[in-house]
Design an enzyme around this catalytic site. Structure first.
Site, PDB file in Angstrom:
ATOM      1  N   GLU A  36       0.867  -1.210   0.119  1.00 18.46           N
ATOM      2  CA  GLU A  36       0.006  -0.003  -0.016  1.00 18.46           C
ATOM      3  C   GLU A  36       0.831   1.166   0.078  1.00 18.46           C
ATOM      4  O   GLU A  36       1.591   1.387   0.937  1.00 18.46           O
ATOM      5  CB  GLU A  36      -0.817  -0.022   1.024  1.00 18.46           C
ATOM      6  N   CYS A  63      -2.045   9.274   2.313  1.00 18.94           N
ATOM      7  CA  CYS A  63      -1.845   8.779   1.112  1.00 18.94           C
ATOM      8  C   CYS A  63      -3.072   9.056   0.250  1.00 18.94           C
ATOM      9  O   CYS A  63      -3.029   8.942  -0.936  1.00 18.94           O
ATOM     10  CB  CYS A  63      -1.446   7.070   0.984  1.00 18.94           C
TER      11      CYS A  63
END
Length: 471
Positions: A244, A278
């Site tokens: 990720e 993010c």
């Protein structure tokens, strides 16, 4: 507080590594404590402990796993208020954001308690064919500093629920929170070696975990460069690598959107946690003929965001988490200005009302060229780029014109139109009209934002292997 021991094989052990680093409060640069960094030998003994624990835990019953997840949840919930206070001091997020992170962490436990009772580990799929799902083995979880507690447990909880054993190496930028978490988990009566936590750096301890022949899977959260390094280290042993990574999320405002609501919300979500998320919507893509209106709304929203010590009331966001990030973001802003990108609000340097700390004011550029570095690269700071489009085809091209594909946002009064555009975006998680976060939705990216999913049954299945028994 000092983090001078590791939790390995169910007990606190003295490190073999000797490097000791200071941990600073990014708001005032005071020293919070010190942490010892693991070396490769520390990583080896953590993996050995996990391998021994896995040999027993892989055969555990569904009921044993459910009972353990419940104990872990109770231990975490008891320590959550203390963890929140440490998150505020160690990484500079506000109390509200810290509380949101612990609530998200609790959802990782709750999600597994929903998945486990009814999950089919074995099923018939044809004449004489049985499909069996088995734990992958020993998992190395290497995590980021921006949501350290949530990231550690969004990996460890489903891995343990799947029957795996885990070694966690958190970011060296948040080592104190990691050891607080280890203290909490030590109270949950976890079988020795099933969950091991040690602080260390990526280039030695993290790399050793990734390359270790007794590690069956690496689950990594962090930068694209870090993800690439972990994948390269893991490649010779042909292990599964779940990643990720970064994001540069587009936020497309359709002409029929409620701009008075959508623009300020977009600014707020972009700037939350000082932009160190993010999935933050850092590229606001708006109709060309509405730019002036959008710019005025965005600047007004940014000017209302109070920046300062994150433990004080009324503060929208605090400092960046560390000196390296502060220097990096300032350098990016200075280059953007030198390249001629129009600065509408904020800019490099600490705000004048703050004498110390890694603070940057909410910063907005626009109209930004789609080819500009700040429009394509992840900044990980409180920075919004406003870009313009003439038609929807151009809006979609701009949205997809990045190496990232983690998340995207669409604002429209027409849900059907928004869903059509969502289908054209190369992103793993698309938000329409700023919905609340859903623990049931899988989270993970396209392109260089990584591979694999987190949360719910999809995150759980990342830690399973599939076996076909035929005949």
């Amino acid at each position: 507080m000092n983090a001078d021991r590791f939790h390995i094989a169910g007990r606190w052990v003295e490190p073999l590594g000797t490097e000791r680093i200071a941990v600073y409060n990014p708001a005032d640069l005071t020293v919070l404590g010190h942490a010892v960094m693991a070396n490769e030998a520390d990583a080896d003994r953590a993996v050995a402990a996990a391998r021994t624990a896995f040999a027993k835990w892989q055969g555990s019953s569904r009921e044993e796993r459910i009972a353990l997840i419940r104990r872990m949840r109770a231990a975490f919930e008891q320590l959550a208020p203390e963890l929140e206070r440490h998150l505020v001091r160690e990484i500079g997020i506000t109390t509200m954001v810290a509380q949101g992170q612990t609530r998200m962490t609790l959802s990782h436990f709750d999600g597994m308690l929903e998945v486990l009772p009814g999950y089919a580990f074995s099923q018939a799929i044809g004449d004489g064919v049985e499909l069996v799902r088995e734990p992958i083995g020993v998992v190395a979880a290497i995590t980021s500093w921006n949501a350290p507690v949530s990231q550690m447990l969004c990996k460890a909880v489903p891995a343990i629920a799947a029957g795996c054993a885990v070694v966690i190496k958190p970011s060296e930028q948040a080592p104190l929170c990691a050891m607080l978490l280890a203290e909490a988990m030590a109270r949950a009566d976890i079988p020795p070696g099933l969950l091991n936590i040690l602080n260390g750096r990526g280039h030695d301890c993290g790399r050793r975990l990734a390359e270790h022949p007794d590690v069956d899977m690496v689950s990594f959260t962090g930068s694209v460069a870090g993800g690439g390094a972990m994948a390269a280290a893991a490649a010779p042993t042909i292990k599964r690598v779940h990643q990720e990574l970064g994001g540069k999320s587009p936020n497309i405002l359709l002409p029929d959107a409620d701009f008075a609501e959508a623009v300020p919300k977009g600014v707020l979500i972009c700037m939350m946690a000082a932009g160190q998320a993010c999935a933050a919507p850092t590229r606001m893509i708006v109709p060309e003929d509405r730019f002036e209106h959008v710019a005025a709304l965005a600047v007004a929203a940014a000017q209302k965001l109070a920046v300062g010590p994150p433990d004080q009331p009324g503060i929208a966001f605090g400092p960046l988490a560390n000196e390296a990030q502060f220097r990096r973001v300032n350098a990016i802003l200075e280059k953007a200005i030198a390249d001629g990108q129009p600065l509408l609000a904020g800019g490099p340097g600490r705000p004048s009302h703050l004498a110390t700390g890694y603070y940057i004011a909410p910063t907005i550029f626009g109209p930004v060229s789609p080819d500009a570095g700040i429009a394509r690269d992840e900044i990980f700071g409180p920075v919004l780029c406003i870009l313009t489009y003439r038609d929807m085809d151009e809006a979609i091209r701009i949205a997809n014109a990045t190496e990232y594909g983690l998340s995207a946002y669409i604002e429209s009064a027409d849900p059907a139109a928004a869903r059509r555009i969502a289908g054209a975006l190369r992103a793993g998680y698309v938000n329409i009209n700023y919905p609340p976060w859903s623990a049931a939705a899988p989270f993970g990216g396209f392109k260089r934002s990584g591979n694999g999913k987190q949360y719910g049954v999809w995150g759980f299945e990342e830690f399973l292997e599939t076996k076909a028994i035929v005949g």
